[in-house]
Write a protein that holds these residues in place. Structure first.
Motif, PDB file in Angstrom:
ATOM      1  N   UNK A   1       0.551  27.099  61.899  1.00 17.17           N
ATOM      2  CA  UNK A   1       1.579  26.364  61.171  1.00 17.17           C
ATOM      3  C   UNK A   1       2.968  26.665  61.705  1.00 17.17           C
ATOM      4  N   UNK A   2       3.232  27.949  61.950  1.00 19.06           N
ATOM      5  CA  UNK A   2       4.528  28.322  62.509  1.00 19.06           C
ATOM      6  C   UNK A   2       4.693  27.762  63.923  1.00 19.06           C
TER       7      UNK A   2
ATOM      8  N   UNK B   1       6.860  36.678  52.996  1.00 19.72           N
ATOM      9  CA  UNK B   1       7.707  37.869  53.067  1.00 19.72           C
ATOM     10  C   UNK B   1       7.902  38.298  54.513  1.00 19.72           C
ATOM     11  N   UNK B   2       6.810  38.276  55.298  1.00 18.88           N
ATOM     12  CA  UNK B   2       6.905  38.699  56.694  1.00 18.88           C
ATOM     13  C   UNK B   2       7.745  37.737  57.517  1.00 18.88           C
ATOM     14  N   UNK B   3       7.653  36.446  57.237  1.00 22.33           N
ATOM     15  CA  UNK B   3       8.454  35.465  57.963  1.00 22.33           C
ATOM     16  C   UNK B   3       9.940  35.674  57.685  1.00 22.33           C
ATOM     17  N   UNK B   4      10.277  35.993  56.444  1.00 24.42           N
ATOM     18  CA  UNK B   4      11.676  36.257  56.103  1.00 24.42           C
ATOM     19  C   UNK B   4      12.169  37.521  56.799  1.00 24.42           C
ATOM     20  N   UNK B   5      11.321  38.551  56.843  1.00 30.11           N
ATOM     21  CA  UNK B   5      11.693  39.781  57.559  1.00 30.11           C
ATOM     22  C   UNK B   5      11.926  39.486  59.033  1.00 30.11           C
ATOM     23  N   UNK B   6      11.053  38.680  59.616  1.00 28.24           N
ATOM     24  CA  UNK B   6      11.178  38.306  61.022  1.00 28.24           C
ATOM     25  C   UNK B   6      12.490  37.571  61.272  1.00 28.24           C
ATOM     26  N   UNK B   7      12.815  36.613  60.397  1.00 27.12           N
ATOM     27  CA  UNK B   7      14.045  35.834  60.565  1.00 27.12           C
ATOM     28  C   UNK B   7      15.282  36.711  60.402  1.00 27.12           C
ATOM     29  N   UNK B   8      15.282  37.565  59.359  1.00 22.84           N
ATOM     30  CA  UNK B   8      16.442  38.432  59.114  1.00 22.84           C
ATOM     31  C   UNK B   8      16.622  39.417  60.269  1.00 22.84           C
TER      32      UNK B   8
ATOM     33  N   UNK C   1       8.481  21.172  48.900  1.00 22.10           N
ATOM     34  CA  UNK C   1       9.411  22.305  48.771  1.00 22.10           C
ATOM     35  C   UNK C   1       9.029  23.427  49.722  1.00 22.10           C
ATOM     36  N   UNK C   2       7.776  23.850  49.661  1.00 20.37           N
ATOM     37  CA  UNK C   2       7.322  24.949  50.502  1.00 20.37           C
ATOM     38  C   UNK C   2       7.372  24.588  51.987  1.00 20.37           C
ATOM     39  N   UNK C   3       6.958  23.364  52.337  1.00 19.13           N
ATOM     40  CA  UNK C   3       6.939  22.964  53.743  1.00 19.13           C
ATOM     41  C   UNK C   3       8.330  22.947  54.348  1.00 19.13           C
TER      42      UNK C   3
ATOM     43  N   UNK D   1      12.344  25.486  57.696  1.00 16.24           N
ATOM     44  CA  UNK D   1      13.708  25.983  57.852  1.00 16.24           C
ATOM     45  C   UNK D   1      13.694  27.391  58.445  1.00 16.24           C
ATOM     46  N   UNK D   2      12.812  28.250  57.909  1.00 15.90           N
ATOM     47  CA  UNK D   2      12.706  29.613  58.435  1.00 15.90           C
ATOM     48  C   UNK D   2      12.241  29.594  59.887  1.00 15.90           C
ATOM     49  N   UNK D   3      11.275  28.719  60.209  1.00 19.90           N
ATOM     50  CA  UNK D   3      10.785  28.622  61.590  1.00 19.90           C
ATOM     51  C   UNK D   3      11.906  28.189  62.532  1.00 19.90           C
TER      52      UNK D   3
END
Length: 485
Positions: A41-42, A187-194, A274-276, A281-283
């Motif tokens: 997906x990412x 949570x991990x995707x947000x950590x990766x982005x930050x 919403x989730x997609x 956006x994070x990707x």
């Protein structure tokens, strides 16, 4: 649940209408967190970002696609919640009691391809972590088996086996697993982005990836137009919709456990548009930040996490990505073929045995790795095969039957859905013509425009649906005339 008059060739307990309806909005929402929040997906979202040429374009294209996905999933989701039956049983209403085995097997084969693709990516996350150590790096580079490095084969087998453990106790275990696996990767995707934004020294919604780099990265993807053009944005939305082609067919495998259509709708609104959009956006932010930090386009999150200075953070990322990818495999690519194979031989194959068959097929496919192609091309080719089936089923359910189906007749081989000895010829004519234009002509000829393949799923749905409606209307008209005569 025991059905009165059910044929042994059409019925077992796994295929029976669901009696326990405890999948509320949160569980439906987590069907989508498990499905979307995976390495594939990412990878697809990051790949599509390159075609948009900018962040605003990306969110618009993904947003439009996500709203279409939401509407389509509600259509099949409502059918599942109302009837309580899985996809292969619902398909009996349009393809016939035994003819439904054909679309079920098509869906099962596609699931086996995706099962292998997702397992390979999950194992790749472990490989990316292990090769940070010199010994594993040397082992990875010097030893090969079945066309892959031996380390890749070992990690694939580990991930392959782990998935089998999850499904030992049936659908309730699947529900519990997905309820925490999907949020974990968020949570991990947000950590990766930050982490990347901090390292880049900025948080950017604008892309500074040069056009020549975008052109180089997207030249062989088969998407029309330059990055950022209208043609490219339309293709991005279409590919995003097509990515979910398999679940348009079998989302009822999950929505059948929902207590009401409202639960399906609520879970879908949070889990899909919403989730997609937030996940995309994070990707996008991560792709931009990764380019700023490393000076290269990195589309695979496990490749990004492998560059982390912190071993602990890299380990956490690898394990989270692996678990999340197992989540989508169990939800999207194990449950469906488990029901599909069980539908063919209800007395010989139950839910678990059907899942084992799917896992074995994916294992056999691994040496050939048919999924090792561009994300956009792979999604379009796989998704196009299922558009005609979806078109026939939805036209039958909503336009022909007005959302009303005699559920007991779905399990009676001599009842309403017998058609021509258990096969509905009109459905196969419509689906066959739809497949001709969605898959066969684009893949094996140059008779159609180059851009046609990107929209193959849509053409398949529309062409098969229109032809099916025309044939059914003609058949009903002929029957009425015969009755009057």
């Amino acid at each position: 649940m025991t059905m009165q008059g059910a044929s042994p060739r059409l019925y077992n307990e796994d295929l029976a209408p669901a009696t326990v309806r405890n999948w509320g909005p949160f569980s439906i929402f987590n069907v989508w967190t498990s499905d979307v929040h995976s390495l594939w997906g990412y990878y697809l979202a990051a790949s599509l970002f390159l075609f948009c040429g900018g962040f605003v374009n990306f969110i618009i294209a993904i947003g439009i696609g996500s709203l279409i996905i939401y509407a389509l999933m509600n259509m099949v989701g409502y059918a599942g919640a109302k009837t309580g039956v899985p996809f292969p049983v619902l398909a009996r209403a349009s393809f016939g009691t035994f003819g439904a085995n054909i679309p079920a097997l098509v869906r099962a084969v596609v699931a086996c391809f995706w099962y292998g693709a997702q397992t390979a990516l999950a194992s790749g996350a472990l490989v990316a972590l292990l090769v940070r150590t010199d010994w594993f790096l040397q082992f990875h580079q010097n030893y090969h088996f079945l066309g892959h490095s031996t380390l890749e084969v070992i990690c694939f087998l580990l991930m392959w086996g782990a998935q089998l453990l999850i499904i030992q106790r049936g659908m309730e275990t699947v529900r519990r697993f997905q309820d925490w696996a999907g949020p974990a990767v968020w949570i991990m995707m947000l950590i990766l982005a930050v982490y990347l934004c901090v390292k880049a020294g900025k948080f950017a919604f604008t892309s500074d990836i040069p056009m020549d780099v975008l052109l180089a990265e997207t030249k062989d993807a088969g998407v029309p137009g330059l990055p950022g053009s209208f043609e490219a944005l339309a293709a991005v939305a279409a590919i995003w919709v097509t990515y979910f082609a398999a679940l348009y067919l079998n989302f009822c495998d999950f929505s059948r456990y929902a207590p009401t259509t409202k639960a399906v709708r609520t879970g879908n609104i949070w889990g899909l548009p919403i989730n997609l959009i937030l996940f995309s956006l994070v990707a996008g932010v991560t792709t931009i930040a990764a380019y700023d930090v490393y000076g290269e386009v990195l589309l695979h999150p496990e490749h990004i996490s492998a560059k982390f200075d912190s071993w602990f953070l890299a380990l956490l990322a690898a394990l989270t990505f692996a678990v999340a990818t197992l989540g989508i495999n169990v939800v999207a690519n194990f449950v469906s073929p488990a029901f599909d194979f069980a539908n063919v031989f209800p007395h010989q194959i139950d839910f678990k045995k059907g899942g084992y068959i799917a896992a074995l097929i994916a294992l056999v496919l691994y040496p050939f790795a048919p999924w090792e192609t561009g994300a956009a091309a792979f999604v379009s080719a796989i998704g196009a095969t299922m558009g005609p089936i979806f078109g026939v089923m939805m036209v039958d359910y909503y336009l022909i039957r007005k959302g009303e189906i005699n559920v007991e007749a779905l399990y009676n081989e001599n009842g309403e859905f017998r058609f021509q000895s258990g096969w509905h010829v009109n459905a196969f004519i419509a689906a066959g013509i739809g497949a001709l234009f969605s898959s066969i002509l684009p893949a094996f000829t140059n008779w159609l425009p180059a851009w046609w393949g990107v929209y193959g799923w849509f053409f398949g749905v529309a062409i098969a649906g229109v032809i099916y409606y025309a044939l059914r209307s003609a058949a009903v008209g002929s029957g009425a005339k015969a009755a009057r005569a």
